[in-house]
Design a protein around this motif. Structure first.
Motif, PDB file in Angstrom:
ATOM      1  N   HIS A   1      47.958  32.566  44.208  1.00 39.58           N
ATOM      2  CA  HIS A   1      46.671  33.236  43.988  1.00 39.58           C
ATOM      3  C   HIS A   1      46.368  34.302  45.045  1.00 39.58           C
ATOM      4  O   HIS A   1      45.554  35.197  44.810  1.00 39.58           O
ATOM      5  CB  HIS A   1      45.532  32.220  43.887  1.00 39.58           C
ATOM      6  N   LEU A   2      47.045  34.246  46.193  1.00 38.23           N
ATOM      7  CA  LEU A   2      46.826  35.274  47.209  1.00 38.23           C
ATOM      8  C   LEU A   2      47.465  36.602  46.812  1.00 38.23           C
ATOM      9  O   LEU A   2      47.197  37.632  47.442  1.00 38.23           O
ATOM     10  CB  LEU A   2      47.397  34.826  48.562  1.00 38.23           C
ATOM     11  N   ALA A   3      48.306  36.580  45.781  1.00 37.95           N
ATOM     12  CA  ALA A   3      48.969  37.807  45.331  1.00 37.95           C
ATOM     13  C   ALA A   3      48.188  38.533  44.246  1.00 37.95           C
ATOM     14  O   ALA A   3      48.593  39.609  43.801  1.00 37.95           O
ATOM     15  CB  ALA A   3      50.368  37.473  44.809  1.00 37.95           C
ATOM     16  N   LEU A   4      47.071  37.964  43.811  1.00 39.15           N
ATOM     17  CA  LEU A   4      46.319  38.572  42.716  1.00 39.15           C
ATOM     18  C   LEU A   4      45.643  39.866  43.142  1.00 39.15           C
ATOM     19  O   LEU A   4      45.203  40.009  44.282  1.00 39.15           O
ATOM     20  CB  LEU A   4      45.276  37.586  42.194  1.00 39.15           C
ATOM     21  N   LYS A   5      45.535  40.760  42.200  1.00 37.46           N
ATOM     22  CA  LYS A   5      45.016  42.100  42.479  1.00 37.46           C
ATOM     23  C   LYS A   5      43.540  42.070  42.870  1.00 37.46           C
ATOM     24  O   LYS A   5      43.102  42.822  43.743  1.00 37.46           O
ATOM     25  CB  LYS A   5      45.219  42.983  41.250  1.00 37.46           C
ATOM     26  N   HIS A   6      42.763  41.212  42.233  1.00 31.62           N
ATOM     27  CA  HIS A   6      41.321  41.201  42.485  1.00 31.62           C
ATOM     28  C   HIS A   6      40.839  39.829  42.987  1.00 31.62           C
ATOM     29  O   HIS A   6      39.705  39.441  42.729  1.00 31.62           O
ATOM     30  CB  HIS A   6      40.559  41.589  41.215  1.00 31.62           C
ATOM     31  N   GLU A   7      41.703  39.131  43.689  1.00 32.54           N
ATOM     32  CA  GLU A   7      41.342  37.796  44.178  1.00 32.54           C
ATOM     33  C   GLU A   7      40.315  37.892  45.307  1.00 32.54           C
ATOM     34  O   GLU A   7      40.415  38.737  46.211  1.00 32.54           O
ATOM     35  CB  GLU A   7      42.593  37.072  44.691  1.00 32.54           C
TER      36      GLU A   7
ATOM     37  N   ASN B   1      49.223  42.024  42.414  1.00 31.04           N
ATOM     38  CA  ASN B   1      49.204  43.242  43.211  1.00 31.04           C
ATOM     39  C   ASN B   1      50.489  44.040  42.983  1.00 31.04           C
ATOM     40  O   ASN B   1      51.590  43.495  43.047  1.00 31.04           O
ATOM     41  CB  ASN B   1      49.067  42.872  44.694  1.00 31.04           C
ATOM     42  N   GLU B   2      50.343  45.346  42.735  1.00 32.53           N
ATOM     43  CA  GLU B   2      51.509  46.166  42.365  1.00 32.53           C
ATOM     44  C   GLU B   2      52.511  46.336  43.501  1.00 32.53           C
ATOM     45  O   GLU B   2      53.656  46.756  43.276  1.00 32.53           O
ATOM     46  CB  GLU B   2      51.055  47.551  41.873  1.00 32.53           C
TER      47      GLU B   2
END
Length: 275
Positions: free
Chosen positions: A114-120, A242-243
């Protein structure tokens, strides 16, 4: 890799990495981070690896005070899901990283998906460490993991809760808000891929994935059958990563039935030893 230090050596990922590397003849300094499971589970793990001549255990304070000249693996897969724990150790981790000599070392950081999510929305402690990593001029291999299952999965995770529930040892399992229900990987497959990347000398950010559809839910179905749909929250489509993070599809995926069988076998061994 001849020598390595593992921070979180008795955690789920850290312990599995430690066993894998010891089997390869790597000398391991295991840094122990205390947790609420210490009274029993840590002792069981300590007995499994403590007899290996290539393993030595040090405390977090000892690690902070020791000059580090080995490769460093920092496993925060569980700690970032228990924010009270990462708050307790965060300053010490950052101070240690600031003072390390990276000229001939590898730093591997293992984090939850979840730390890799774009809008976390991140907590203060999560933001503090990630910002530190971004600003330091060093090569880091960052690995983001979805739900990992297999022997020694922590009790907070849905699959391990389900085993307790089926044996009448706990109430109905509940999915924690941080658990990644969009994918799942078997522990040995994840560890093998981590080590392949580490040995290749690559750095960068990688998000591990099975490449399969609904694997987490398939695992839940394997355990609970028809009860699964009654217990699960609705899963939205997989969130956007995240890109800057590369998705790494694992070459090997253990069969769900076999992976869960191994998790069950270890679960029953522990239950039996606890009496």
């Amino acid at each position: 890799m001849e020598r390595a230090a593992i921070l979180g050596v008795y955690d789920f990922i850290g312990y599995s990495l430690c066993k894998y590397m010891l089997n390869d003849g790597v000398e391991i300094a295991g840094v122990h981070i205390a947790s609420k499971h210490d009274k029993y589970f840590t002792e069981e793990k300590r007995m499994e690896i403590g007899r290996n001549a290539n393993f030595s255990e040090i405390s977090f304070k000892e690690w902070q005070a020791t000059r580090t000249n080995e490769h460093m693996i920092i496993s925060l897969y569980e700690q970032f899901n228990q924010d009270w724990m990462i708050e307790q150790y965060l300053n010490g981790i950052i101070t240690k990283l600031e003072n390390m000599d990276y000229s001939n070392q590898t730093l591997i950081l293992i984090l939850p998906a979840h730390l890799a999510l774009k809008h976390e929305k991140l907590t203060d402690s999560q933001l503090e460490l990630l910002r530190f990593i971004e600003k330091v001029n060093i090569s880091i291999l960052e690995i983001y993991l979805p739900t990992i299952y297999g022997p020694w999965q922590p009790e907070e995770y849905f699959f391990q809760q389900s085993l307790n529930y089926l044996e009448g040892e706990s109430s109905i399992p509940v999915i924690a808000k941080w658990e990644w229900i969009h994918d799942a990987l078997y522990i040995e497959d994840a560890v093998e891929t981590i080590m392949e990347l580490a040995e290749s000398g690559k750095d960068g950010k990688y998000f591990f994935a099975s490449g399969k559809t609904n694997l987490w839910r398939s695992c839940a179905n394997e355990l609970l059958g028809k009860q699964t749909e009654l217990l699960l929250r609705k899963a939205d489509r997989t969130p956007e990563i995240n890109e800057l993070i590369k998705v790494k599809i694992l070459k090997n995926n253990e069969k769900i039935s076999m992976g869960l069988k191994k998790q069950k076998e270890q679960y029953f061994r522990i239950m039996e030893s606890k009496g």
